[in-house]
Scaffold this active site. Structure first.
Site, PDB file in Angstrom:
ATOM      1  NE  ARG A 162      -4.044  -1.875   0.299  1.00 33.01           N
ATOM      2  CZ  ARG A 162      -4.168  -3.035   0.060  1.00 33.01           C
ATOM      3  NH1 ARG A 162      -2.951  -3.714  -0.505  1.00 33.01           N
ATOM      4  NH2 ARG A 162      -5.148  -3.687   0.193  1.00 33.01           N
ATOM      5  CB  SER A 236      -8.368  -1.668   4.530  1.00 31.01           C
ATOM      6  OG  SER A 236      -8.775  -3.089   3.917  1.00 31.01           O
ATOM      7  CD  GLU A 339      -5.342   0.893   2.259  1.00 30.46           C
ATOM      8  OE1 GLU A 339      -5.789   1.254   1.190  1.00 30.46           O
ATOM      9  OE2 GLU A 339      -5.840  -0.222   2.820  1.00 30.46           O
TER      10      GLU A 339
HETATM   11  N1  EPU Z   1     -10.432 -10.762  10.310  1.00 32.76           N
HETATM   12  C1  EPU Z   1     -11.240 -10.832  11.352  1.00 32.76           C
HETATM   13  N2  EPU Z   1     -12.221 -10.117  11.530  1.00 32.76           N
HETATM   14  C2  EPU Z   1     -12.579  -9.195  10.713  1.00 32.76           C
HETATM   15  C3  EPU Z   1     -11.819  -9.078   9.693  1.00 32.76           C
HETATM   16  C4  EPU Z   1     -10.849 -10.102   9.318  1.00 32.76           C
HETATM   17  O1  EPU Z   1     -10.830 -11.879  12.192  1.00 32.76           O
HETATM   18  O2  EPU Z   1     -13.531  -8.369  11.011  1.00 32.76           O
HETATM   19  C5  EPU Z   1      -9.492 -11.844  10.075  1.00 32.76           C
HETATM   20  C6  EPU Z   1     -10.052 -13.203   9.488  1.00 32.76           C
HETATM   21  O3  EPU Z   1      -9.126 -14.253  10.069  1.00 32.76           O
HETATM   22  C7  EPU Z   1      -9.713 -13.109   8.048  1.00 32.76           C
HETATM   23  C8  EPU Z   1      -8.394 -12.481   7.841  1.00 32.76           C
HETATM   24  O4  EPU Z   1      -8.610 -11.460   9.028  1.00 32.76           O
HETATM   25  O5  EPU Z   1      -9.531 -14.532   7.360  1.00 32.76           O
HETATM   26  C9  EPU Z   1      -8.210 -11.585   6.542  1.00 32.76           C
HETATM   27  O6  EPU Z   1      -9.582 -10.909   6.314  1.00 32.76           O
HETATM   28  P1  EPU Z   1      -9.710 -10.480   4.772  1.00 32.76           P
HETATM   29  O7  EPU Z   1      -9.609 -11.648   3.819  1.00 32.76           O
HETATM   30  O8  EPU Z   1     -11.004  -9.679   4.890  1.00 32.76           O
HETATM   31  O9  EPU Z   1      -8.570  -9.377   4.565  1.00 32.76           O
HETATM   32  P2  EPU Z   1      -7.996  -8.400   5.287  1.00 32.76           P
HETATM   33  O10 EPU Z   1      -6.366  -8.480   5.370  1.00 32.76           O
HETATM   34  O11 EPU Z   1      -8.639  -7.782   6.326  1.00 32.76           O
HETATM   35  C10 EPU Z   1      -6.936  -7.051   2.949  1.00 32.76           C
HETATM   36  C11 EPU Z   1      -7.114  -5.990   2.161  1.00 32.76           C
HETATM   37  C12 EPU Z   1      -8.366  -5.711   1.466  1.00 32.76           C
HETATM   38  C13 EPU Z   1      -8.412  -6.985   0.542  1.00 32.76           C
HETATM   39  C14 EPU Z   1      -8.334  -8.233   1.406  1.00 32.76           C
HETATM   40  C15 EPU Z   1      -8.347  -9.480   0.448  1.00 32.76           C
HETATM   41  C16 EPU Z   1      -5.379  -4.425   3.534  1.00 32.76           C
HETATM   42  C17 EPU Z   1      -5.200  -3.214   4.387  1.00 32.76           C
HETATM   43  N3  EPU Z   1      -6.515  -4.784   3.301  1.00 32.76           N
HETATM   44  O12 EPU Z   1      -7.918  -7.250   4.193  1.00 32.76           O
HETATM   45  O13 EPU Z   1      -8.213  -4.470   0.706  1.00 32.76           O
HETATM   46  O14 EPU Z   1      -9.635  -6.818  -0.082  1.00 32.76           O
HETATM   47  O15 EPU Z   1      -6.961  -8.376   2.199  1.00 32.76           O
HETATM   48  O16 EPU Z   1      -7.258  -9.596  -0.289  1.00 32.76           O
HETATM   49  O17 EPU Z   1      -4.470  -4.873   3.330  1.00 32.76           O
HETATM   50  C18 EPU Z   1      -8.327  -2.214   0.962  1.00 32.76           C
HETATM   51  O18 EPU Z   1      -7.187  -1.921   0.929  1.00 32.76           O
HETATM   52  O19 EPU Z   1      -9.208  -1.325   1.055  1.00 32.76           O
HETATM   53  C19 EPU Z   1      -9.041  -3.485   0.762  1.00 32.76           C
HETATM   54  C20 EPU Z   1     -10.312  -3.840   1.001  1.00 32.76           C
END
Ligand code: EPU
Length: 343
Positions: A162, A236, A339
């Site tokens: 990012r 995010s 972010e």
């Molecule tokens: N999780 C929780 N609670 C929550 C959300 C997530 O426990 O409320 C844990 C779960 O274990 C889940 C893990 O976090 O499996 C990962 O969650 P998710 O797959 O939703 O991905 P993220 O790491 O929360 C990142 C990006 C997103 C992108 C997704 C999918 C960042 C800051 N965010 O989110 O990007 O869509 O991966 O690749 O890296 C964005 O940047 O605006 C964005 C949405």
């Protein structure tokens, strides 16, 4: 490109918060942009794209310039790749769909990311195992002070998670005009990340295609991320923080279930969503996920996303974000980094 005065920025930011620009104009090419800069020398410009990664917490006393440079063209191709140039003002998702319809591969995992093409290299957008740097070729940007158009190669952009030079070293100095992506003629599918495979199975997809992967990503995103047209948000709000492996193991001892992923350099990337869900306003007795104060909230299906249920102000959302940062830090000793850009 008419200059307007005292314009509401509410329709121009996906959080849907109210803020006013003293002056506002749009531009559709570099000549119009240069003319606007030239004829308003005393006004500090603020370049707006899709408004999907910004939280306005105050009015803007200068000139907001909305980038509406459009156009998608195929520059050239070789045996393996096509080189596709897109105007910075093109909608990112429409650009992804355009590429999929022509069978150009590499950005299907980045379907449904809000915002415009110009913002994609700015913060090296990423999702489901793909980042823009994987397909980025180069971009052209106008240096605001010197009025020269500069080409940035992938190396020049110094991409990180990012991150790029446009968020750090050159912050506020350049206007991205267009970006060129190197896309594959034959897809290399990347479906190992997250729930893509499961979703494809659920959709009973027998033969992989760019469209099928895109549809799967759209289904996953739609199931847990709020649609900014309905509920204001900027995706995010925080980055996923990285910690050393030792620190991760310590955290795991105290907090079994904590979620972390291996980084290439041996460190661990923590799921910020998990940290937020597992800390909360009352010292963690109930988590932040689904928490709401007035019209500002922490999304009920994805704790990493802050939302505006209607009439929250930028200040209120910022305050909520700071309370979240503080409680995550108190509980886990990890400071979340934003972010989203704050103005
Ligand atoms: N999780 C929780 N609670 C929550 C959300 C997530 O426990 O409320 C844990 C779960 O274990 C889940 C893990 O976090 O499996 C990962 O969650 P998710 O797959 O939703 O991905 P993220 O790491 O929360 C990142 C990006 C997103 C992108 C997704 C999918 C960042 C800051 N965010 O989110 O990007 O869509 O991966 O690749 O890296 C964005 O940047 O605006 C964005 C949405």
């Amino acid at each position: 490109m008419q200059l307007k005065e005292n314009v509401s920025l509410k329709p121009y930011n996906t959080f849907g918060v109210e803020a006013r620009a003293k002056y506002f104009a749009n531009f559709t090419n570099v000549q119009e942009l240069e003319e606007l800069l030239h004829s308003n020398p005393g006004l500090q410009p603020f370049i707006l794209g899709g408004g999907s990664n910004i939280l306005f917490t105050q009015d803007y006393n200068g000139l907001v310039l909305k980038n509406e440079i459009s156009g998608i063209s195929e520059l050239h191709e070789d045996n393996e790749y096509v080189y596709i140039k897109a105007g910075a003002g093109e909608s990112w998702h429409q650009f992804v769909l355009h590429c999929i319809s022509r069978n150009w591969a590499g950005i299907e995992n980045l379907s449904l990311i809000p915002g415009n093409v110009g913002a994609s290299p700015m913060q090296n957008i990423g999702a489901y195992g793909v980042e823009i740097e994987n397909v980025f070729w180069d971009l052209e940007a106008l240096h605001i002070k010197e009025r020269s158009v500069v080409t940035f190669t992938k190396n020049d952009c110094d991409f990180g998670y990012r991150e790029s030079v446009f968020k750090r070293k050159y912050k506020g100095q350049f206007v991205i005009l267009n970006a060129t992506f190197r896309l594959r003629k034959k897809p290399h599918y990347n479906i190992s990340y997250g729930a893509i495979e499961q979703q494809l199975a659920l959709m009973k997809v027998k033969e992989l295609s760019l469209k099928a992967v895109s549809d799967a990503v759209i289904a996953i995103r739609s199931s847990k991320l709020p649609d900014p047209v309905i509920t204001g948000n900027a995706g995010s709000f925080f980055k996923n923080p990285s910690v050393s492996k030792t620190r991760f193991e310590e955290l795991e001892k105290h907090f079994p279930g904590i979620v972390g992923y291996n980084n290439a350099d041996g460190t661990k990337k923590l799921a910020a969503g998990w940290l937020i869900e597992n800390s909360g306003p009352k010292n963690g007795t109930s988590g932040w996920k689904g928490y709401r104060v007035g019209d500002a909230g922490c999304h009920e299906k994805q704790a990493l996303v802050l939302v505006n249920y209607g009439s929250a102000t930028g200040q209120e959302i910022l305050q909520l974000s700071e309370a979240i940062q503080q409680s995550v830090n108190e509980k886990f000793g990890v400071m979340l980094e934003r972010e989203v850009n704050i103005f």
